[in-house]
Design an enzyme around this catalytic site. Structure first.
Site, PDB file in Angstrom:
ATOM      1  N   HIS A 113      41.083  46.067  41.197  1.00  0.00           N
ATOM      2  CA  HIS A 113      42.423  45.553  41.449  1.00  0.00           C
ATOM      3  C   HIS A 113      43.408  46.708  41.629  1.00  0.00           C
ATOM      4  O   HIS A 113      43.100  47.858  41.291  1.00  0.00           O
ATOM      5  CB  HIS A 113      42.866  44.657  40.301  1.00  0.00           C
ATOM      6  CG  HIS A 113      42.211  43.314  40.308  1.00  0.00           C
ATOM      7  ND1 HIS A 113      42.684  42.231  39.592  1.00  0.00           N
ATOM      8  CD2 HIS A 113      41.106  42.859  40.962  1.00  0.00           C
ATOM      9  CE1 HIS A 113      41.923  41.174  39.800  1.00  0.00           C
ATOM     10  NE2 HIS A 113      40.944  41.535  40.626  1.00  0.00           N
ATOM     11  N   GLU A 115      46.241  47.582  40.117  1.00  0.00           N
ATOM     12  CA  GLU A 115      46.635  48.291  38.907  1.00  0.00           C
ATOM     13  C   GLU A 115      45.487  49.141  38.370  1.00  0.00           C
ATOM     14  O   GLU A 115      45.699  50.274  37.919  1.00  0.00           O
ATOM     15  CB  GLU A 115      47.085  47.291  37.836  1.00  0.00           C
ATOM     16  CG  GLU A 115      48.271  46.438  38.234  1.00  0.00           C
ATOM     17  CD  GLU A 115      47.879  45.117  38.872  1.00  0.00           C
ATOM     18  OE1 GLU A 115      48.640  44.152  38.747  1.00  0.00           O
ATOM     19  OE2 GLU A 115      46.795  45.053  39.504  1.00  0.00           O
ATOM     20  N   SER A 138      52.343  40.062  39.918  1.00  0.00           N
ATOM     21  CA  SER A 138      52.160  39.891  38.478  1.00  0.00           C
ATOM     22  C   SER A 138      50.696  40.117  38.088  1.00  0.00           C
ATOM     23  O   SER A 138      49.788  39.577  38.720  1.00  0.00           O
ATOM     24  CB  SER A 138      52.599  38.475  38.077  1.00  0.00           C
ATOM     25  OG  SER A 138      52.494  38.299  36.685  1.00  0.00           O
ATOM     26  N   CYS A 140      46.926  40.202  36.609  1.00  0.00           N
ATOM     27  CA  CYS A 140      45.934  39.265  36.077  1.00  0.00           C
ATOM     28  C   CYS A 140      45.608  39.663  34.639  1.00  0.00           C
ATOM     29  O   CYS A 140      46.087  40.678  34.125  1.00  0.00           O
ATOM     30  CB  CYS A 140      44.669  39.304  36.933  1.00  0.00           C
ATOM     31  SG  CYS A 140      43.720  40.824  36.738  1.00  0.00           S
ATOM     32  N   CYS A 143      43.938  43.238  34.262  1.00  0.00           N
ATOM     33  CA  CYS A 143      44.880  44.349  34.382  1.00  0.00           C
ATOM     34  C   CYS A 143      45.862  44.358  33.214  1.00  0.00           C
ATOM     35  O   CYS A 143      46.243  45.428  32.723  1.00  0.00           O
ATOM     36  CB  CYS A 143      45.617  44.270  35.709  1.00  0.00           C
ATOM     37  SG  CYS A 143      44.520  44.449  37.138  1.00  0.00           S
TER      38      CYS A 143
END
Length: 210
Positions: A113, A115, A138, A140, A143
């Site tokens: 992902h 992040e 935002s 998950c 993360c």
């Protein structure tokens, strides 16, 4: 590699602006004063910064715009590579020290992902409590858990309209959150979801709240 058919319509340029207001009343909870103080060394408590409907104290009105723009550029890079348009940057002392984007498609890695990629790019550190993580979407639960694991104290989120993520979870665990409701982050993610709903569903495993 999945072939991606692109629309001829160009991705809109960033146009959002931020402004200072003359509000004199300090809110009961100030999530952002420490972030601005860490980044700039000072902040003015007689002004509040309006950021997509959320007000924060701070002198440098450009700080969030510049850093979320960098995260947005990472998201756009992934989109143009055929991946998911989610980008992130890590900031320390007012400077970007790492940047990354979702690489699920590019590297065939379901844990890559935006992040996570950014944190990996930052490399080994003894502490993370002095950094701020900027992300276009935002986070998950994976993360968010990583943010808590390494003690990242501030997260600036571009938007939570397309995916609510875990902002409340992070706040409940002491992480300072700034939600920008950035129109460009919203628009790019909406465009991707409409173009590639199956890939988006794959990334969230068919779950709207994770």
């Amino acid at each position: 590699m999945i072939a991606l058919k692109r629309s001829a319509e160009p991705v809109p340029a960033r146009t959002n602006t931020y402004e200072l207001c003359d509000c004199k009343t300090k809110p009961a909870i100030d999530d952002c004063s420490e972030l601005f103080f860490a980044a700039s060394g000072s902040y003015d408590k007689t002004h509040q910064l309006k950021l997509g409907g959320e007000r924060m104290f701070g002198e440098p009105k450009e700080i969030h715009r510049d850093f979320i723009r960098a995260a947005y550029q990472q998201a756009l890079k992934s989109y143009n590579e055929g991946g998911l348009p989610i980008g992130a940057v890590m900031v320390e002392h007012g400077a970007i020290i790492a940047a990354g984007h979702n690489r699920r498609v590019q590297e065939r890695d379901p844990t890559a992902h935006g992040e996570m990629d950014c944190i990996r790019k930052a490399g080994r550190r003894s502490r993370y409590d002095g950094v701020t993580l900027y992300t276009t979407l935002s986070p998950c639960m994976m993360c968010s858990g990583t943010v808590l694991q390494f003690g990242i104290r501030q997260v600036v989120v571009g938007e939570d309209k397309n995916f609510p993520g875990n902002i409340d979870f992070l706040r409940a665990h002491g992480v300072g959150i700034v939600l920008l409701d950035d129109p460009d982050c919203i628009s790019l993610m909406q465009r991707f979801i409409s173009e590639r709903p199956k890939l988006w569903d794959e990334d969230i495993a068919g779950r709207t709240h994770v």
